[in-house]
Write an enzyme that holds these catalytic residues in place. Sequence first.
Site: not given
Length: 748
Positions: A249, A293, A374
């Site tokens: 992402h 992801d 992230s």
Amino acid sequence: MKAFLSTFLIFIFKIAISQISYGPYPYTLDTEGQSETIFTVQLNQPNIAALKAEDEITDNYKDIPWRFGAVEDVNIDFFQVASQKTLPDGTKRYRLLINSNDAISINLNYSSFELAEGTRLFIHNEDFTETIGAFTSENNKDKGDFATTLTKGKSAIVEVLEPQGQKVASNVVISSIVYGYRSLIDKAADFGNAASCNIDINCNEGNLWQNEKRSVVLILKSNNSRWCSGALVNNVQQDGKPYILTASHCGLDAASSIFIFNYESANCSPRTDGSLSQSIVGSTLRANNYETDFSLFELSSTPPASYNVFYSGWDATGRTPKNATGIHHARGDVKKIAIDFDTLKSAKYSVATLTNGHWEVSDWDLGTTQTVSSGSPLYNESHRIVGQLHGGRAACGNDEPDFYGKFDKSWDYQSAASKQLKAWLDPNGTNTKVLNGYDPNPAAFDRDIELLNFEGQTYYQCGNPGTQSILLSNRGNDTIFNFELIYTLNNNTPVTVFISDTLLRNEVSTFNLPPIIFNKGINTLSINVGSINTASDQNVINNTLTASVVGFIPNYTVSFEFKTDDYGSELSYIIKDSTNQYTLYNNGSFVNNSGGNVFHYDYCFSPGCYTLNLKDIGNDGYCCGFGQGYTLITMNNGLDTILYETSFASSSKSYKFCITDSTTSLNDFDNKNYFSIFPNPTKDKVEIKLKDSNTIQSILLTDISGRVIYYNEQSPTATVDLQGLKPSIYFLTVTTKNGKQTEKIIKQ
């Protein structure tokens, strides 16, 4: 974009050089000490208020990369507009000033970047106290695009030095400029911008993670105006091929993303800002998959020895980690560490992701994560990567979870090489599922064992001598063939254990101590490293482990029954000792199922009081909107009920229960065997089955407090209706012609 000529004054002083890539700046600035006219590009100021209003919303989501700058598209042919000057040694110098009103930082993207051999490019900040470069023909890419990292302040000076007599023309075209309106490199902005509970990697909590931290990178992405984290990972060939694992992402532009190593505070206290100079520009996307992801990139070049990088090991077996550690850049700040001492849970993060394709960290015990974390790696207790951060709501001051895409699911769940890790990290198909880290640099010591942690049941022992397992790693240059572990219990005489085994450099392995007899209550067990290959360990800093072991002597086996509601994946529990300090048992590996599931466990306790902590990340417990769950703790084959809980309906709740030498039963009756009841537990009613030729004279139903719920002596029947009663424990007393008997009923 507006461009105009202006006079920019440059004065003589010594430059502070940040040496990266291919050599330092070769001159003191402007050796003639004269001012010169530099062609200037004046940036338009973005609508910062509108940008920050958007940031107020998006900053709350870890699966949206953190933005620090606004992108202004331009088309600047550097050699067509830059000011020129010939230096005394014949070198031709080109300079271009990029100016803004009040940007915090400036960084550049290029649509064409082709430097002739011998030509060098540098970028200075406005007062020449910081320089990045040199960039040379070694930085040329096949596609021609490129990017350079941030310079502090409102202005940046792009400078090219072309050697005398250069016959080959260079070509540099700037395609966009990032106007930094909030920045991780400015102390007033993001250095120190992580929340207060974050822990710097060079604090005590990070002492055992000094190798793995060298893998973790800060990534500049998305037109180089947003940040993510990632990690350099090892491959089975252990050849130093520079693969970076991060989150899908994050949406990196492979060709122009910038990967920054070793951005960290040198000390825990006082904290200092780190350097952004150790960077690599550009990569190739090898594989990615949104279901877990992950994205895997191969860097455009191998990190040089001066970066002192480490290639992290990994575990693709899918074994559930007993604890977890995350290393990351919270909100773009210097490198942080977060630790969870509890067993991880399998989970599904969102509708678009794979069922049980993520690891859930239910609640960080030390530190937390934030935006820009992230893509950062999650390590298991063996210091191997098991996932990368997708998202979650964990933050300082809450008990919310984080979710990491599973490494083992990313490994080969998809068959296409472009959607799996295996094709790249095990290219020869050796079926290796566990790999240690790789260090291309010599270790500081030849003989160095690092004690990592205890394996297995560290905090309790049920009456019998227990075997303690120690997880350790060879951090020295030499292969280890034998070594000593020395353990001490409660400051008694140390015991030396000689172990003969082969341990390669950076190999992580588990070794057992002989059985140890613990005392009742809290015991202190210390482990130290003795000799290595019959010589001393040269690094004593990482040689000691200490744990508190609770000895349960004498011990009781207690039955623990746990029923979930429809959303079992949201539930977990922890049982702690009377001080609420030591975790004795915990579980959170439950799955969703309509109607819930019932789980049975046998746990060991000694007489004393304990605390049960129930948690639900859905904030509604197991009662009562989505089914009915319960917790039932019993002894003596279910005859003695210690705790029965059915009303948990919040995010967390704690209960105290006690085990004593005498029976602590909610049903302590000297019963005769006049009848039996079924079903029990029940959801609606029970049937009374009489023994022999007995008859019912009266029926009494009371709750756990003794309150009468139902009484009938006129026309008692063999069926007792419990519909309408809340789930709990009730007592049924039946008087027959042969005598009286009481039975416990569990209403679900």
